[in-house]
Structure formats: C-alpha cells, structure tokens
Design an enzyme around this catalytic site. Sequence first.
Site, PDB file in Angstrom:
ATOM      1  N   SER A 565       0.573  -8.883 -18.545  1.00 20.10           N
ATOM      2  CA  SER A 565      -0.389  -8.102 -19.317  1.00 20.10           C
ATOM      3  C   SER A 565      -0.548  -8.738 -20.695  1.00 20.10           C
ATOM      4  O   SER A 565      -0.900  -9.903 -20.794  1.00 20.10           O
ATOM      5  CB  SER A 565       0.059  -6.641 -19.399  1.00 20.10           C
ATOM      6  OG  SER A 565      -0.982  -5.814 -19.849  1.00 20.10           O
ATOM      7  N   ASP A 651      -7.693  -3.644 -11.237  1.00 19.95           N
ATOM      8  CA  ASP A 651      -7.099  -3.406 -12.550  1.00 19.95           C
ATOM      9  C   ASP A 651      -8.190  -3.025 -13.555  1.00 19.95           C
ATOM     10  O   ASP A 651      -9.195  -3.724 -13.687  1.00 19.95           O
ATOM     11  CB  ASP A 651      -6.378  -4.675 -13.013  1.00 19.95           C
ATOM     12  CG  ASP A 651      -5.498  -4.456 -14.231  1.00 19.95           C
ATOM     13  OD1 ASP A 651      -5.641  -3.411 -14.892  1.00 19.95           O
ATOM     14  OD2 ASP A 651      -4.666  -5.334 -14.514  1.00 19.95           O
ATOM     15  N   HIS A 686      -3.374  -2.136 -12.223  1.00 20.56           N
ATOM     16  CA  HIS A 686      -2.638  -2.841 -13.267  1.00 20.56           C
ATOM     17  C   HIS A 686      -1.147  -2.951 -12.944  1.00 20.56           C
ATOM     18  O   HIS A 686      -0.498  -3.925 -13.291  1.00 20.56           O
ATOM     19  CB  HIS A 686      -2.834  -2.113 -14.595  1.00 20.56           C
ATOM     20  CG  HIS A 686      -2.361  -2.902 -15.782  1.00 20.56           C
ATOM     21  ND1 HIS A 686      -2.958  -4.078 -16.192  1.00 20.56           N
ATOM     22  CD2 HIS A 686      -1.333  -2.686 -16.651  1.00 20.56           C
ATOM     23  CE1 HIS A 686      -2.334  -4.549 -17.261  1.00 20.56           C
ATOM     24  NE2 HIS A 686      -1.351  -3.728 -17.558  1.00 20.56           N
TER      25      HIS A 686
END
Length: 715
Positions: A565, A651, A686
């Site tokens: 991320s 995501d 995600h």
Amino acid sequence: MSVESVVAAPIAKRVPEQREHHGDVFIDEYEWLREKDDPEVVAHLTAENAYTEAQTAHQRGLREKIFDEIKSRTLETDLSVPTRIGDHWYYSRSFEGKQYGASCRCPIDANAEGIDAWTPPQLVVGTEIPGEEVLLDVNALAEGHEFISLGTVSVSRDGHLLAYSIDIVGDERYTLKFKDLRTGELLADEIAGTAGGATWSHDGTHVFYQTVNAAWRPDTVWRHRLGTERDQDVKVFHEQDERYWVGISSTRSEKYLIIGLQSKITSELWLLESDDPEGEFRVILPRREGVEYSVEHAEIGGEDRFLILHNDVVDGVKAENFVLCDAPVSDPSNMTLLIGHRDDVRLEDVDAFRDHLVLGYRREALPRVAVWPLTDTGYGERRELEFDLELFSAGAGGNPEWEQPTLRIGLTSFLTPMRVYDYVPATGALLLRKESPVLGGYDPEEYVQQRDWAVAADGTRVPISLVWKKDAVTDGPKPLLLYGYGSYESPIDPYFSVPRLSLMDRGMVFAVAHVRGGGEMGRLWYEQGKTLSKKNTFTDFIACAQHLIDSGVTAADRMVADGGSAGGLLMGAVANMAPELFKGIMTSVPFVDPLTSILDPELPLTVIEWDEWGNPLEDKDVYHYIKSYSPYENVEAKDYPAILAITSLNDTRVLYVEPAKWVAKLRATKTGDAQLLLKTEMSAGHGGVSGRYEKWKEISFEFAWLLDTVGLGGE
C-alpha cells in the site's frame, strides 16, 4: 523445454497520453490500463498472471511445503477468549477445513458474584457449551461467493438483535442486515451501500450507519428505525468538506452517541444523548484547522465529565504529542490539564470505565498501557503495566462494559504469540487467560529479537527491529527481509507471525525499518516523513539497509525489501533510488503512481490525502516534489532488483492500475534480466483474498518467491 521459456513476458502497448500541470508536460503511455472493463485490459492482466505463474512454476513444491507448515502450526479448530457483554459471554470459533469463523455466545453464570462473574469460562474444543448460540457463521454467508468480508457485527444492548454487514466484492461497500437472536430470523430491514459500521441507540429501536460518496469517502450518517423502509431513514449528518471522513460510535458508558469528523490534521465531534435517538446532535468543540481531539465520557467525583485528548497549543506551545484534559460536559472548552506534553511520550488514547481510566501511549518506539484509578475525589495514582520483554506490543482491547472489575489486555512480540490477560486494577493481578497456540513444538528460546539503530543522512537515529532463529542463521552475511511502511503515523509494532517461522527456520532474518512517516517515535516522527519531507521515509529505509550491510548482518545479494500500500510507494521509490542494495523487492497493492492519483480529485481518497502528501493541483512545489520521487515517473534504463508486485482488481484504495502501469513501464525501460512479475487477484480488494486458507496460499506464494530470490528456494 521449461514452462518458463514457453510463456513470454507481456509487453503492454503504448498509447501516449499527455498530462500537463504547472507548465510541466508528462507523456503517460500506459494510462489506458485504467479502463477496468476494457477486454484488452483484462487480457493484459490475465497474461501477466499467466507469465507470473510460469516464471514461478518451479516454486510450487516449496509453496505447498510452506502452506503445510503454516497449517500444521495452526490450531485450526479453536475458540477465542470470551468477552462479557451484558448477560452473555461472546466469543468466536474457527473450524478445521473451513475458510471462515463464527461468532457465538453463551449465558453468564447467574450465580457468580464479584470477580468470578467476570472470569471467562474455559471453553474446550469438542466439549458442549451450555446455552451456546451461533450468532453468525461466515462460512454460510460465503456460500456461492469468491470473496466475503464483514464490515460490522454489533449486538443491541438488550442482546436481542444483531446488526451485521457484508461485502462480497472487495470494494468495501457493505450491505447491512439484521437478525432477531430470539428467533434466529432475519428481519426485512436491509440496507445496501453502507460504509461498514453500525451503532445502536440505547433502547435498540434505531441503528445509525454511514454511507460513502462517489470518491469512497464516508460523508453521511443516517438513522434507521427498525421495521421501517429505507426511504424513511433520516439523514442526521452530512459533511461536505472532502477532506473529512465521518463516523459514529457510542461512549463506553452508553450515555452518549458521538459523530466524529476526521481529516488528516483536524477533527470535530458532535454529541447526542443515547436515550434520545431522534434528538439533534450538537458540536462538542468546533473544528480548528490543525487541531485534533478525541473525547471520552467519565464520571469523576459524581460529575459527568469529558476526557479530552488534544494537540492544541498549551502555554504557548503546540502539544505535538498530545495532552490529556478533563472538562465538564456542560462546557467542554473549560479544560483542566491532567497530563502535560512530553517530547518523548506520544499519548494515543484514553479509555474510561466507571472506576478507572486506561491510557495508551508510546515511549522509546514501543506501545504501553497504564491504569489510572478514579476515586471519590478525583484521580488516584497511575500505574504502568510492565512486561519482561525487550520488544513488545501491549494494548487494552475487548473491554466493552462500563462497569467491569477486570481489564482485558493483549501482549505480543516478535517471539511471543498473542497473550490475552485480564488485569485486576483493584489488586494489580495480571491473569493469563490464553496464549495463542503454536503447534509443532515452538520454543521462543530458540529465537532472538533485538533493537538496532541506523543513522540517516541528516543524523537522525532510525530504529530497526530484528528477529531470527539462533541455530538456523550462519556466520557472515545472512538472507534478510527488510520490511517498511512509513506513512499516516501508522507504527509497525512487534507482532508474532506463524508464517514467518517458515522464513526464519530456513535461515532468514526478519527486520523492520521504523522509518519516519510512521508513528513509532511520536508525532514529530510522522511530521518529518510527510508532505514536503516525504523523502525522509525513503532515505531512512535506505540508511537502514546500508547499516545492515555495513554491520555485516546481510549483504546486497541476500536482502529483499517488502512493503505494501503506502509502503509500496516506499518500495517503488527505493527501487529507483538504491536498486543496488537489494536482491529483490516484494510489494502488495503498491501506491506507485501517486502523482496521477493525487492529481485527480474524483478518485477515491484523493482529497483527504492532500493533507498527507500535499496538493499538487494547487501547489507547484508540491507537484514537482511528488514527481521527483514518484516510482512510476522515475523509472529509468538501469538494472533493478527482482520485483514481485501483487494487486487486486477490486481495490478501491490503491487501484490495480498503479502497479499495472508501473510494471509495464519497468518492463519496457529497465536493463538487465532480473525477474519482473505482476500478480492480480481478479476477485479481491485492498486486503487481498478472503478466507484463511486462501490467505495462507497467498503468503506461501510470496514466501516461496522470496526464499527462491535469496537462494533458499531448495531448503
């Protein structure tokens, strides 16, 4: 002929698209990959997956072995330590062979008194639990779906109703449902497109929930009366400022409902008496740019008071690491300072109970807990809970009741599986309720954890945590995985990992670089790694890697960097800035095209992110600063380490297109023959795939690639 040689590396077509800001022109040749529903885009991602599978085909045996190791060390059928809420003990079950768990409860012993009434029952697998109810079996909910995620599981105060929400796509849009626990029947009420949470009114007649706007920002709070149609739901709060997320919760005392507005640097809270669910919320303290605060309700000396944690100016000095005050509920601005500012202690939270407060804070890059008794006249003597570990993470959690004589504490370290304690403030007793089991004879004495320090270019000392198995690590430079994150003031605290044992038992060292931008060392540590100081995050990580090489712990041909991320931005930046220090780079859902994303206010999360990264639309200096470190913009014709990038098609936080574009540009630009792989989960969000066995398979895939990259693939 090997499979690896049959499948060719996908070469994405180039479609020049011009982007111009502040007089700077950038030609983006891979922006076409953003069209998620375009068959050509799907075909490209599918080809990348096929190439990745072919390139890693020789690792299948190792993947299976690692998966079996994780499985064999995990007690698959297990129960959590029960938590008392009202007249029931609540706990979760896991089942051998099933992807998901179940939420359950059983009644308390009506004859127990005092501390005995708060001593959780010893639940044993395979033994019948009298009065057990299965509230929610996620395995049943998951039938027919490739993905499932729970947004909330919340029981009304009287214990009669259950609110829960599920996402079956991975885009973090949840459907809120209700179940009558007395009959087991689902209610007709069903609310799609919620943000995940649900808060009950005191009397259980209403539920408050949030919805999100087109940019995925939770911006509206609604009130739903059970038994009515959704079109009758009342909008109780809406925030137009795109920088703020909106949430709603209840104080532990259940006396108040609180709507919270939070940007990256400013907060504002609104209050309503919980027994008046149809009343009007009122502001506690109006927002002031750059001031964050949180509020807890306590009864002190017989008076309702607010405990306010804030970072406003105190005695002419900005309280960067926060201070704690109390104030009368009738006048929250009339604050009395309880705990002043310290440069070396970051106050993080305060939890209020009838008889005591619990403080969460960090000192010397470790999270700590202190208990502060409440007396008839005010406050007693604070006591910090001490643990005999060099590195650890301690925190209070699972304490829903206002009046409880025990305090649930969690403790873990790199070597210590999660321990659940009940602390008794009245006596100081620390009662071990459970240590997460590790099957197969795990002995923490066979491993070592320690803290080291690197020195950054500007002289700042940067902490490094290291853990390894004594007998598995040989003399000389060792294979090492260096993990980093460094954003949003999120700390990477010591934590135990069963899968990590498969790395360490093969001779790998695991290390964490606690770089600036994270929260390990206080608010200034975070401030020095964001906006126009963001490059400190990258240079700190490089300094940690160089220190580990210079001190002989590892070598450049034995070290792999890892981050996901926002930590994927770190990985991409480091790949450009110091590729020679690493044999490989592994990254999940990486934020590697930040400038394109932050320039588009229509994308999810963009506007709220401007306080973290700066606003390149309005500020020329910010634009050029981000462009100077953006991984995608700075790909060059040079040798890179081996790279494995993993992303998810659904995501909503870091869009799949970022790593897709990055890998396409790397493949077209870089020199050398180091492996470059992109793996896209086609039905996940995600957090990656759902289901514990699927997650173990994903971890096994990553670890097999990692071990193979550093030469341990055959072990």
